[in-house]
Scaffold this active site. Structure first.
Site, PDB file in Angstrom:
ATOM      1  N   TYR A  13      48.085  46.915  34.055  1.00 22.12           N
ATOM      2  CA  TYR A  13      49.415  47.270  33.572  1.00 22.12           C
ATOM      3  C   TYR A  13      49.782  46.482  32.324  1.00 22.12           C
ATOM      4  CZ  TYR A  13      50.919  50.091  37.630  1.00 22.12           C
ATOM      5  OH  TYR A  13      51.071  51.068  38.564  1.00 22.12           O
ATOM      6  N   CYS A  58      55.217  43.701  41.233  1.00 21.14           N
ATOM      7  CA  CYS A  58      54.514  43.499  39.971  1.00 21.14           C
ATOM      8  C   CYS A  58      55.544  43.115  38.919  1.00 21.14           C
ATOM      9  CB  CYS A  58      53.792  44.789  39.569  1.00 21.14           C
ATOM     10  SG  CYS A  58      53.080  44.771  37.912  1.00 21.14           S
ATOM     11  N   ASN A  59      55.399  41.936  38.337  1.00 15.51           N
ATOM     12  CA  ASN A  59      56.349  41.500  37.323  1.00 15.51           C
ATOM     13  C   ASN A  59      56.375  42.427  36.121  1.00 15.51           C
ATOM     14  OD1 ASN A  59      55.314  38.839  38.763  1.00 15.51           O
ATOM     15  ND2 ASN A  59      57.341  38.396  37.942  1.00 15.51           N
ATOM     16  N   THR A  60      55.192  42.844  35.668  1.00 14.35           N
ATOM     17  CA  THR A  60      55.103  43.704  34.490  1.00 14.35           C
ATOM     18  C   THR A  60      55.819  45.029  34.716  1.00 14.35           C
ATOM     19  OG1 THR A  60      52.997  42.706  33.855  1.00 14.35           O
ATOM     20  CG2 THR A  60      53.513  44.852  32.907  1.00 14.35           C
ATOM     21  N   CYS A 115      53.283  36.448  37.665  1.00 18.09           N
ATOM     22  CA  CYS A 115      52.501  37.661  37.940  1.00 18.09           C
ATOM     23  C   CYS A 115      52.064  37.535  39.389  1.00 18.09           C
ATOM     24  CB  CYS A 115      51.300  37.764  37.009  1.00 18.09           C
ATOM     25  SG  CYS A 115      50.122  39.069  37.474  1.00 18.09           S
ATOM     26  N   HIS A 162      49.612  38.592  40.940  1.00 19.36           N
ATOM     27  CA  HIS A 162      48.194  38.318  41.134  1.00 19.36           C
ATOM     28  C   HIS A 162      47.905  36.822  41.218  1.00 19.36           C
ATOM     29  CE1 HIS A 162      47.575  42.512  39.953  1.00 19.36           C
ATOM     30  NE2 HIS A 162      46.285  42.393  40.195  1.00 19.36           N
TER      31      HIS A 162
END
Length: 269
Positions: free
Chosen positions: A39, A70-72, A180, A182
Site C-alpha cells: 500500500y 493499516c496506518n497507510t 505501521c 506490520h
C-alpha cells in the site's frame, strides 16, 4: 458478532491478536490484500478505490464492523470508506500521544511507510501533542513488504532495522512509535537494536478499545449479551488473502491463537 479486519498483508494481525486476546467471543474475518500490496507505494486515489472495494467484500461477509488495521490505508482512504458503507469503521493512527507522554528525554522517533510519513494527519497529530519534544519522522519503503515475505527476508529485515536504529541511537531517541501495523510483528528485532532504554509504542490496545466502543454504540443489545455470555462463547478466526493459497501459511505464522482458525481462503476483490 463478526468483525472484519484488513491490511495490505500480515501487519494487521497484530491488531487481530489484540482483539482476540481481549474479546475472544468475537468472530474475526481477516483480509490480507496481498494482491494490491504494498500500500505504501500506491497513490491516494488508488488506495481510496481499493478501500471501497474492501468495504464491499466485508459487507458480503456480513460483518458488523470493519477495522482498517493499516496506518497507510487509514490516513489515505478511511473517510472514503466510511462514506461508502453503513458499517462502523475503526482506523488505526500512529500512537504519538502516549509516546510524547512517556518520553523522558523528549526525543521521539516515528517510523512509518512513506505515505503515512508524508500524510497531513500524522503531521497534525505530531503538532498537537509534541509540546517541547524533538521528533524524527522516519520511513521505509520496503520494511512492511519484507515482513510479509518472512522468514525468507529475515536477514534483510534485520539489516533494514539496524540501519534505521543506528540513526535513532545517534540522536539519543528514547521513544519509538511503530506507525505501521506490520512493524510490531518484528518488535523483538527493534528491542534488540535499541536496548531497554528505548520505549516502543504500538496502537493495538487503543484500536481494540475503540472497536468495542463503536460496537457498543451501534449494537448495544448484542454487545451487552455477548459480555454476559463470555464464559460460554468462543469466537473463530477466518483468514482471507487476495493473492494465493500459498500465502496462507505466512498469515498463520503470526496468529497467536492458531486453534481459533477455522477457515483459510483466497478471495477476489
Amino acid at each position: 458478532m463478526k468483525v472484519g479486519i484488513m491490511d495490505s498483508g500480515a501487519g494487521g494481525l497484530t491488531i487481530l491478536n489484540a482483539i482476540h486476546k481481549k474479546h475472544p467471543f468475537l468472530n474475526l474475518v481477516y483480509l490480507a490484500d496481498d494482491a494490491f500490496a504494498p500500500y505504501g507505494s500506491k497513490t491516494i486515489d488508488e488506495l481510496q478505490d481499493r478501500l471501497v472495494k474492501v468495504g464491499k467484500f466485508f459487507e458480503r461477509e456480513k460483518v458488523d464492523a470493519i477495522v482498517v488495521a493499516c496506518n497507510t490505508a487509514t490516513v489515505a482512504a478511511i473517510d472514503v470508506l466510511r462514506a461508502s458503507t453503513r458499517l462502523p469503521v475503526v482506523g488505526v493512527e500512529p500512537a504519538v500521544k502516549p509516546a510524547f507522554r512517556l518520553s523522558k528525554q523528549r526525543k521521539v522517533a516515528v517510523l512509518a511507510t512513506p505515505v503515512t510519513a508524508q500524510s497531513a494527519r500524522l503531521n497534525q497529530l505530531i503538532e498537537l501533542w509534541k509540546s517541547d519534544s524533538v521528533v524524527f519522522v522516519m520511513s521505509s519503503s520496503t520494511l512492511a513488504f519484507d515482513i510479509d515475505a518472512w522468514p525468507e527476508t529475515e536477514e534483510k529485515i534485520k539489516l533494514t532495522i539496524e540501519q534505521l536504529c543506528e540513526k535513532m541511537r545517534s540522536e539519543k531517541v528514547d521513544t519509538l512509535v511503530l506507525a505501521c501495523t506490520h512493524y510490531p510483528l518484528v518488535k523483538p528485532v527493534f528491542e534488540q537494536a535499541l536496548g531497554k532504554e528505548c520505549e516502543i509504542i504500538e496502537p493495538s490496545e487503543g484500536v481494540t478499545a475503540q472497536l468495542m466502543r463503536r460496537l457498543a454504540e451501534s449494537y448495544p443489545d448484542q454487545v451487552g449479551g455477548l459480555f454476559a455470555e463470555t464464559h460460554q462463547v468462543s469466537g473463530s478466526i477466518e483468514l482471507c488473502n487476495t493473492m494465493s493459497s500459498q500465502n496462507h501459511p505466512r498469515l498463520v505464522t503470526w496468529v497467536e491463537d492458531k486453534e481459533a482458525i477455522t477457515l483459510q481462503k483466497t478471495v477476489a476483490i
